[in-house]
Design a protein around this motif. Structure first.
Motif, short mmCIF file in Angstrom:
data_model
loop_
_atom_site.label_atom_id
_atom_site.label_comp_id
_atom_site.label_asym_id
_atom_site.label_seq_id
_atom_site.Cartn_x
_atom_site.Cartn_y
_atom_site.Cartn_z
N GLY A 75 0.84 -1.20 0.00
CA GLY A 75 0.00 0.00 0.00
C GLY A 75 0.87 1.24 0.00
O GLY A 75 1.96 1.26 0.58
N ASP A 76 0.38 2.29 -0.68
CA ASP A 76 1.17 3.52 -0.70
C ASP A 76 0.36 4.69 -0.14
O ASP A 76 -0.77 4.52 0.33
CB ASP A 76 1.73 3.82 -2.09
N ALA A 77 0.93 5.86 -0.20
CA ALA A 77 0.38 7.01 0.52
C ALA A 77 -0.98 7.47 0.01
O ALA A 77 -1.69 8.20 0.71
CB ALA A 77 1.37 8.18 0.48
N THR A 78 -1.37 7.07 -1.18
CA THR A 78 -2.66 7.51 -1.71
C THR A 78 -3.79 6.51 -1.42
O THR A 78 -4.93 6.76 -1.78
CB THR A 78 -2.57 7.72 -3.24
N ASP A 79 -3.47 5.41 -0.77
CA ASP A 79 -4.44 4.31 -0.65
C ASP A 79 -5.27 4.31 0.62
O ASP A 79 -6.23 3.55 0.71
CB ASP A 79 -3.70 2.97 -0.72
N LEU A 80 -4.92 5.10 1.63
CA LEU A 80 -5.50 4.89 2.95
C LEU A 80 -6.49 5.95 3.41
O LEU A 80 -7.56 5.61 3.93
CB LEU A 80 -4.38 4.77 3.99
#
Length: 259
Positions: free
Chosen positions: A225-230
């Motif tokens: 997961g990256d910073a735009t996913d959460l």
């Protein structure tokens, strides 16, 4: 040395949280810092909570919108009440309380897990969430949102993770019970369960070829997961769009629990 998450200048938004008054625990680093940016970018007023004031002030200086810093121990009941009162004094109320503070996994079997470590993990990851919910419920009006940060490891435990997995599984049971308790007050209670994100707490797993391959082999999307996913998942549960959602667990895991 663990890395910092690179914050994108604009994250996808999962719900309208403009003007929402948000308390966020565990806000000084990792996914908490990411959530602070996500909510601030979306126009929320954010109370940043963790142990270390200097780290919170660093995050506050990064945010595009207004914030309030409250440093202290989230496992202390009096401190949670102080955070609630300070947020009401600063913002005029609390709309959303995100119990995100947690201790990273301790990888050890029962013979090497000291009782003091077990108690500390449960105290911070589970008891602190209840104390935050208790403080939030006192000051929230109908339409309030309680959101707990769980983990896929609460549903799929790993070897040597008994304390951490127990704490995160316990959060789910607690959230469902609180959802029943607080429904008459018009407050919803939900859990976001992140999978394996590229965050400082996961460096030990990501930097190990064997562990990383095992994790990605269980993840349908075959990536971290990256910073735009959460943030969007939390924003949805914090927004008016989720008014009929309570007692739910939203897995944000790229399909880790499918395989």
């Amino acid at each position: 040395m663990s890395h910092q998450i690179e914050i994108p200048p604009l994250m996808p938004q999962g719900g309208n949280v403009q003007g929402k008054r948000v308390v966020l625990t565990g806000a000084s680093r990792g996914l908490g810092r990411l959530l602070a940016h996500g909510f601030s970018q979306a126009g929320a007023l954010v109370t940043l909570v963790s142990r270390t004031e200097a780290d919170l002030k660093t995050v506050a200086a990064e945010l595009p919108g207004p914030s309030l810093v409250c440093a202290g121990d989230v496992a202390d009941d009096d401190f949670n009440e102080q955070v609630a009162d300070a947020s009401v004094a600063e913002w005029g109320g609390v709309d959303v309380w995100i119990a995100n503070a947690g201790i990273s996994p301790v990888v050890a079997g029962p013979d090497r897990t000291e009782p003091s470590v077990w108690r500390q993990v449960l105290e911070v990851n589970l008891t602190a969430g209840f104390l935050g919910a208790r403080a939030a419920a006192r000051v929230m009006e109908p339409g309030g949102r309680l959101i707990f940060t769980g983990s896929v490891l609460g549903e799929r435990p790993g070897k040597g993770l008994s304390a951490y997995s127990a704490s995160k599984a316990g959060l789910v049971g607690m959230a469902k019970s609180l959802a029943l308790d607080l429904a008459p007050q018009g407050i919803t209670v939900n859990v976001v369960a992140p999978g394996w994100f590229d965050s400082p707490l996961m460096d030990g797993w990501k930097n190990s070829p064997k562990l990383s391959a095992a994790i990605l082999g269980h993840t349908a999307q075959q990536r971290w997961g990256d910073a735009t996913d959460l943030a969007g998942a939390y924003q949805f549960l914090a927004s008016d769009a989720s008014a009929f959602v309570t007692g739910a667990v939203l897995n944000v895991d790229g399909g880790y629990l499918l395989a």
